[in-house]
Scaffold this motif. Structure first.
Motif, PDB file in Angstrom:
ATOM      1  N   VAL A   1     -78.377   9.243 -15.027  1.00 32.62           N
ATOM      2  CA  VAL A   1     -79.082   8.759 -13.839  1.00 32.62           C
ATOM      3  C   VAL A   1     -78.893   7.250 -13.778  1.00 32.62           C
ATOM      4  O   VAL A   1     -79.719   6.490 -14.295  1.00 32.62           O
TER       5      VAL A   1
ATOM      6  N   PHE B   1     -79.653  12.896  -9.320  1.00 33.80           N
ATOM      7  CA  PHE B   1     -80.625  11.810  -9.240  1.00 33.80           C
ATOM      8  C   PHE B   1     -79.932  10.461  -9.349  1.00 33.80           C
ATOM      9  O   PHE B   1     -78.923  10.311 -10.035  1.00 33.80           O
TER      10      PHE B   1
ATOM     11  N   THR C   1     -86.331  22.384  -6.894  1.00 28.05           N
ATOM     12  CA  THR C   1     -85.476  21.410  -6.232  1.00 28.05           C
ATOM     13  C   THR C   1     -86.057  21.160  -4.844  1.00 28.05           C
ATOM     14  O   THR C   1     -86.751  22.016  -4.279  1.00 28.05           O
TER      15      THR C   1
ATOM     16  N   ILE D   1     -86.734  15.452 -15.275  1.00 23.86           N
ATOM     17  CA  ILE D   1     -85.588  16.028 -14.574  1.00 23.86           C
ATOM     18  C   ILE D   1     -84.837  16.943 -15.528  1.00 23.86           C
ATOM     19  O   ILE D   1     -84.923  16.799 -16.755  1.00 23.86           O
TER      20      ILE D   1
ATOM     21  N   THR E   1     -81.146  18.672 -16.603  1.00 21.68           N
ATOM     22  CA  THR E   1     -79.689  18.722 -16.517  1.00 21.68           C
ATOM     23  C   THR E   1     -79.182  19.788 -17.477  1.00 21.68           C
ATOM     24  O   THR E   1     -79.860  20.143 -18.447  1.00 21.68           O
TER      25      THR E   1
ATOM     26  N   ALA F   1     -87.791  11.369 -16.760  1.00 20.23           N
ATOM     27  CA  ALA F   1     -86.912  10.636 -15.852  1.00 20.23           C
ATOM     28  C   ALA F   1     -86.926   9.150 -16.206  1.00 20.23           C
ATOM     29  O   ALA F   1     -87.990   8.588 -16.489  1.00 20.23           O
TER      30      ALA F   1
ATOM     31  N   THR G   1     -86.537   6.111  -6.824  1.00 20.94           N
ATOM     32  CA  THR G   1     -85.855   7.275  -7.376  1.00 20.94           C
ATOM     33  C   THR G   1     -85.361   8.132  -6.221  1.00 20.94           C
ATOM     34  O   THR G   1     -86.136   8.478  -5.325  1.00 20.94           O
TER      35      THR G   1
ATOM     36  N   ASN H   1     -83.118  11.588  -5.055  1.00 21.71           N
ATOM     37  CA  ASN H   1     -82.443  12.838  -5.438  1.00 21.71           C
ATOM     38  C   ASN H   1     -82.004  13.585  -4.191  1.00 21.71           C
ATOM     39  O   ASN H   1     -82.522  13.355  -3.091  1.00 21.71           O
TER      40      ASN H   1
ATOM     41  N   GLY I   1     -81.306  17.977  -7.318  1.00 24.98           N
ATOM     42  CA  GLY I   1     -81.976  17.465  -8.511  1.00 24.98           C
ATOM     43  C   GLY I   1     -83.192  18.297  -8.880  1.00 24.98           C
ATOM     44  O   GLY I   1     -84.232  18.254  -8.204  1.00 24.98           O
TER      45      GLY I   1
ATOM     46  N   HIS J   1     -86.475  19.213 -10.864  1.00 27.37           N
ATOM     47  CA  HIS J   1     -87.472  18.327 -11.461  1.00 27.37           C
ATOM     48  C   HIS J   1     -88.843  18.983 -11.484  1.00 27.37           C
ATOM     49  O   HIS J   1     -89.072  20.009 -10.850  1.00 27.37           O
TER      50      HIS J   1
END
Length: 328
Positions: free
Chosen positions: A6, A38, A204, A223, A225, A233, A241, A243, A259, A261
């Protein structure tokens, strides 16, 4: 770590740099949106005093007795107060969970298009709490700044894909949008979290880009991944921020990931923690046909969707029906 995926994107070189600066910025955006969906964005020009004023006024409203807030109660997607138990974002992924531990005040697009059917569903007047008149001026100013910034981000995104700069903004002449002022109070207000209960469950976002002004907290944003799973984050007090949401992911043929989260529940070691987030959801013109960009840009060809049929289905999914027992 997820933070490495990010990056902090300074809009200064994008706005005023030469071709190489702009190309370098666009390439970093493409890389980050492939990995995590993000970005942290600095150089955006939003005076931090503006969100501070909004938080102060919003906090005054949220701390009112429930009886004073109740006349403003609405359902997800409408304009007004979303009280405790109104929303469970995990359902957007098809995952059952207890309701989210938050309250929100929601604003949405309110300038009529002239199409009666579209306006009746998507462009109704906003509601403002009479008890806190000081909320309206800074929110009105903030909304104008968010709209302009979101279009600028969409131009950056189009460039990052090697497309004409207006590839997305040609569909935002009269777009829908939403602004949620999310209040995350401590356990003295919401009680002890139930198993699987979050301030906001994993999901999302649904639109094109989301621009978030957040506060640092122990029960804050995480977040997800593929490389790292769930991670806190990264935070930069000077950054917004950003996304991308489902519609943009579909538009890019899943080159970019929406993204994923969540917001953690109030932490046991600081149960009184209180946070307020300003979440601006940007979309597109009503009933835009969203078609996946073909290879070599896109990786997956999704069936085309009507943007706002898609959005309505998602909003319906996360709404907790009135009368639902949320105590278990």
């Amino acid at each position: 770590m997820a933070g490495s995926q990010v990056p902090v994107i300074d809009l200064g070189p994008w706005r005023s740099g030469g071709p190489q600066d702009r190309a370098r910025t666009a390439a970093r955006v493409d890389e980050a949106l492939r990995a995590a969906g993000f970005l942290l964005v600095t150089g955006h020009g939003i005076d931090p005093a503006l969100p501070a004023r909004i938080r102060e006024a919003a906090r005054a409203f949220f701390r009112l007795p429930a009886a004073q807030k109740e006349p403003y109660a609405v359902t997800v997607g409408d304009r007004g107060w979303l009280g405790p138990g109104a929303e469970a974002n995990s359902y957007a992924e098809g995952a059952a969970s207890p309701p989210d531990l938050k309250e929100s005040w929601s604003f949405a697009a309110d300038e009529p298009t002239g199409d009666a059917a579209v306006d009746a569903e998507w462009f109704r007047p906003n509601t403002w709490p009479a008890e806190v008149p000081e909320l309206r001026p800074p929110v009105t100013q903030y909304l104008a700044r968010m709209r302009a910034l979101s279009d600028e981000l969409l131009e950056l995104l189009a460039t990052a894909l090697g497309l004409d700069q207006d590839h997305f903004t040609r569909h935002t002449g009269h777009p829908t949008w939403g602004l949620n002022l999310n209040w995350y109070p401590g356990t003295e207000t919401v009680g002890t979290p139930l198993p699987g209960q979050f301030r906001i469950g994993a999901h999302t976002d649904f639109g094109t880009v989301t621009v978030l002004d957040r506060q640092l907290g122990s029960g804050g944003l995480q977040i997800h991944t593929d490389a790292d799973g769930w991670q806190d984050a990264p935070y930069d007090p000077a950054a917004l921020t950003v996304n991308i949401g489902d519609l943009m992911a579909r538009w890019t043929g899943d080159r970019w990931r929406a993204g994923r989260h969540r917001v953690l529940p109030p932490p046991a070691h600081t149960p009184a923690e209180e946070l307020i987030s300003l979440v601006y959801f940007y979309e597109c013109d009503a009933h835009t046909r969203v078609e996946s960009l073909p290879a070599p840009i896109g990786r997956v060809v999704h069936d085309p969707v009507d943007s706002h049929t898609y959005l309505r289905e998602k909003l319906r999914a996360i709404s907790v029906p009135a009368g639902t027992d949320t105590s278990e």
